[in-house]
Write a protein that holds these residues in place. Structure first.
Motif, PDB file in Angstrom:
ATOM      1  N   GLN A 179       0.914  -1.114   0.067  1.00 20.21           N
ATOM      2  CA  GLN A 179      -0.027  -0.017  -0.051  1.00 20.21           C
ATOM      3  C   GLN A 179       0.996   1.124  -0.019  1.00 20.21           C
ATOM      4  OE1 GLN A 179      -2.293  -0.998   3.556  1.00 20.21           O
ATOM      5  NE2 GLN A 179      -3.954  -1.692   2.230  1.00 20.21           N
ATOM      6  N   GLN A 180       2.142   1.239   0.652  1.00 23.59           N
ATOM      7  CA  GLN A 180       2.946   2.229   0.773  1.00 23.59           C
ATOM      8  C   GLN A 180       3.601   2.498  -0.402  1.00 23.59           C
ATOM      9  OE1 GLN A 180       6.112   1.603   3.852  1.00 23.59           O
ATOM     10  NE2 GLN A 180       4.453   2.113   5.432  1.00 23.59           N
ATOM     11  N   ARG A 181       3.800   1.397  -1.422  1.00 17.99           N
ATOM     12  CA  ARG A 181       4.297   1.544  -2.710  1.00 17.99           C
ATOM     13  C   ARG A 181       3.316   2.164  -3.754  1.00 17.99           C
ATOM     14  NH1 ARG A 181       3.522  -1.426  -6.492  1.00 17.99           N
ATOM     15  NH2 ARG A 181       2.776  -3.234  -5.445  1.00 17.99           N
ATOM     16  N   LEU A 182       2.104   1.710  -3.642  1.00 14.16           N
ATOM     17  CA  LEU A 182       0.917   2.302  -4.280  1.00 14.16           C
ATOM     18  C   LEU A 182       0.954   4.027  -4.071  1.00 14.16           C
ATOM     19  CD1 LEU A 182      -1.985  -0.037  -3.980  1.00 14.16           C
ATOM     20  CD2 LEU A 182      -0.990   0.493  -6.190  1.00 14.16           C
ATOM     21  N   VAL A 183       1.057   4.255  -2.869  1.00 11.09           N
ATOM     22  CA  VAL A 183       0.843   5.693  -2.580  1.00 11.09           C
ATOM     23  C   VAL A 183       2.131   6.566  -3.195  1.00 11.09           C
ATOM     24  CG1 VAL A 183       0.773   7.425  -0.889  1.00 11.09           C
ATOM     25  CG2 VAL A 183      -0.645   5.438  -0.336  1.00 11.09           C
ATOM     26  N   GLU A 184       3.355   6.024  -2.968  1.00  6.36           N
ATOM     27  CA  GLU A 184       4.422   6.494  -3.526  1.00  6.36           C
ATOM     28  C   GLU A 184       4.492   6.785  -5.072  1.00  6.36           C
ATOM     29  OE1 GLU A 184       7.474   4.065  -1.719  1.00  6.36           O
ATOM     30  OE2 GLU A 184       7.098   5.096   0.267  1.00  6.36           O
ATOM     31  N   GLU A 185       3.958   5.751  -5.427  1.00  3.94           N
ATOM     32  CA  GLU A 185       4.004   5.765  -7.003  1.00  3.94           C
ATOM     33  C   GLU A 185       3.053   6.639  -7.820  1.00  3.94           C
ATOM     34  OE1 GLU A 185       3.678   1.559  -8.004  1.00  3.94           O
ATOM     35  OE2 GLU A 185       5.871   1.095  -7.617  1.00  3.94           O
ATOM     36  N   ASN A 186       2.082   7.040  -7.013  1.00  3.45           N
ATOM     37  CA  ASN A 186       0.949   7.410  -7.574  1.00  3.45           C
ATOM     38  C   ASN A 186       0.364   9.088  -6.847  1.00  3.45           C
ATOM     39  OD1 ASN A 186      -0.602   5.685  -9.502  1.00  3.45           O
ATOM     40  ND2 ASN A 186      -0.262   4.439  -7.660  1.00  3.45           N
ATOM     41  N   LEU A 187       1.338   9.743  -6.376  1.00  2.76           N
ATOM     42  CA  LEU A 187       1.516  10.945  -5.810  1.00  2.76           C
ATOM     43  C   LEU A 187       1.017  12.053  -6.815  1.00  2.76           C
ATOM     44  CD1 LEU A 187       4.406  11.020  -3.349  1.00  2.76           C
ATOM     45  CD2 LEU A 187       1.785  11.346  -2.789  1.00  2.76           C
TER      46      LEU A 187
ATOM     47  N   GLN B 239      -1.731  18.179   1.168  1.00  2.00           N
ATOM     48  CA  GLN B 239      -1.543  17.390   2.248  1.00  2.00           C
ATOM     49  C   GLN B 239      -2.784  16.469   2.560  1.00  2.00           C
ATOM     50  OE1 GLN B 239      -0.737  19.471   5.869  1.00  2.00           O
ATOM     51  NE2 GLN B 239       0.274  17.932   6.814  1.00  2.00           N
ATOM     52  N   GLU B 240      -3.872  17.234   2.269  1.00  2.00           N
ATOM     53  CA  GLU B 240      -5.321  16.583   2.627  1.00  2.00           C
ATOM     54  C   GLU B 240      -5.461  15.527   1.654  1.00  2.00           C
ATOM     55  OE1 GLU B 240      -8.831  15.590   4.646  1.00  2.00           O
ATOM     56  OE2 GLU B 240      -7.120  16.879   5.403  1.00  2.00           O
ATOM     57  N   GLY B 241      -4.860  15.913   0.221  1.00  2.00           N
ATOM     58  CA  GLY B 241      -5.268  15.019  -0.743  1.00  2.00           C
ATOM     59  C   GLY B 241      -4.287  13.774  -0.615  1.00  2.00           C
ATOM     60  N   CYS B 242      -3.117  13.978  -0.049  1.00  2.00           N
ATOM     61  CA  CYS B 242      -2.154  12.836   0.381  1.00  2.00           C
ATOM     62  C   CYS B 242      -2.926  11.766   1.477  1.00  2.00           C
ATOM     63  CB  CYS B 242      -0.724  13.223   0.881  1.00  2.00           C
ATOM     64  SG  CYS B 242       0.054  14.041  -0.623  1.00  2.00           S
ATOM     65  N   VAL B 243      -3.421  12.437   2.453  1.00  2.00           N
ATOM     66  CA  VAL B 243      -4.483  11.693   3.357  1.00  2.00           C
ATOM     67  C   VAL B 243      -5.326  10.735   2.618  1.00  2.00           C
ATOM     68  CG1 VAL B 243      -5.858  11.807   5.075  1.00  2.00           C
ATOM     69  CG2 VAL B 243      -4.078  13.233   5.208  1.00  2.00           C
ATOM     70  N   TRP B 244      -6.122  11.452   1.632  1.00  2.00           N
ATOM     71  CA  TRP B 244      -7.014  10.579   0.851  1.00  2.00           C
ATOM     72  C   TRP B 244      -6.586   9.617  -0.106  1.00  2.00           C
ATOM     73  CZ3 TRP B 244     -11.901   9.972   2.411  1.00  2.00           C
ATOM     74  CH2 TRP B 244     -12.381  10.968   3.226  1.00  2.00           C
ATOM     75  N   LEU B 245      -5.238   9.989  -0.506  1.00  2.07           N
ATOM     76  CA  LEU B 245      -4.690   8.799  -1.184  1.00  2.07           C
ATOM     77  C   LEU B 245      -4.323   7.696  -0.500  1.00  2.07           C
ATOM     78  CD1 LEU B 245      -3.396   8.298  -4.244  1.00  2.07           C
ATOM     79  CD2 LEU B 245      -1.354   9.422  -3.399  1.00  2.07           C
ATOM     80  N   CYS B 246      -3.711   7.899   0.823  1.00  2.00           N
ATOM     81  CA  CYS B 246      -3.552   6.749   1.771  1.00  2.00           C
ATOM     82  C   CYS B 246      -4.865   6.037   1.908  1.00  2.00           C
ATOM     83  CB  CYS B 246      -2.904   7.260   2.990  1.00  2.00           C
ATOM     84  SG  CYS B 246      -1.251   8.118   2.701  1.00  2.00           S
ATOM     85  N   ASN B 247      -5.983   6.608   2.256  1.00  2.00           N
ATOM     86  CA  ASN B 247      -7.286   6.036   2.334  1.00  2.00           C
ATOM     87  C   ASN B 247      -7.549   5.276   1.250  1.00  2.00           C
ATOM     88  OD1 ASN B 247      -9.617   5.586   3.812  1.00  2.00           O
ATOM     89  ND2 ASN B 247     -10.483   7.133   2.710  1.00  2.00           N
ATOM     90  N   ALA B 248      -7.448   5.815  -0.002  1.00  2.00           N
ATOM     91  CA  ALA B 248      -7.693   4.893  -1.334  1.00  2.00           C
ATOM     92  C   ALA B 248      -6.777   3.580  -1.250  1.00  2.00           C
ATOM     93  CB  ALA B 248      -7.325   5.875  -2.686  1.00  2.00           C
ATOM     94  N   ALA B 249      -5.663   3.726  -0.754  1.00  2.00           N
ATOM     95  CA  ALA B 249      -4.586   2.523  -0.775  1.00  2.00           C
ATOM     96  C   ALA B 249      -5.109   1.474   0.203  1.00  2.00           C
ATOM     97  CB  ALA B 249      -3.340   2.696  -0.528  1.00  2.00           C
ATOM     98  N   LEU B 250      -5.720   2.152   1.526  1.00  4.22           N
ATOM     99  CA  LEU B 250      -6.191   1.135   2.277  1.00  4.22           C
ATOM    100  C   LEU B 250      -7.499   0.237   1.899  1.00  4.22           C
ATOM    101  CD1 LEU B 250      -5.789   3.165   5.598  1.00  4.22           C
ATOM    102  CD2 LEU B 250      -4.836   1.090   5.014  1.00  4.22           C
TER     103      LEU B 250
END
Length: 86
Positions: A11-19, A46-57
């Motif tokens: 999931q971390q990899r997904l977030v990093e690759e899709n910032l 910053q808020e968008g990054c939180v939502w990107l992490c939520n998408a990965a979860l």
């Protein structure tokens, strides 16, 4: 108290690759306007990054690509965030 969930390595990899998804949503779908509720680009990013992490979860690979799913999650999350502040 808010429940904190940790991302797995995949999931971390997904977030990093899709910032760039967050950048695209901010550029094409959300207008950063510091005069409205003090929201600047950095705050929204910053808020968008939180939502990107939520998408990965919450992503289910059987239902399609992560990029299209994450874009919708980030866009809806940022719109809701902006609405909650006004």
């Amino acid at each position: 108290m808010k429940c904190v969930k940790r991302l797995t390595a995949d999931q971390q990899r997904l977030v990093e690759e899709n910032l760039t998804i967050v950048e695209r949503v901010l550029r094409f779908d959300i207008s950063a306007n510091p005069c409205v509720a003090g929201l600047g680009y950095e705050d929204l990013y910053q808020e968008g990054c939180v939502w990107l992490c939520n998408a990965a979860l919450t992503f289910d690979p059987a239902r399609g690509s992560f990029a299209s799913y994450a874009r919708r999650v980030v866009q809806n999350g940022l719109v809701g965030y902006c609405r909650s502040l006004t």
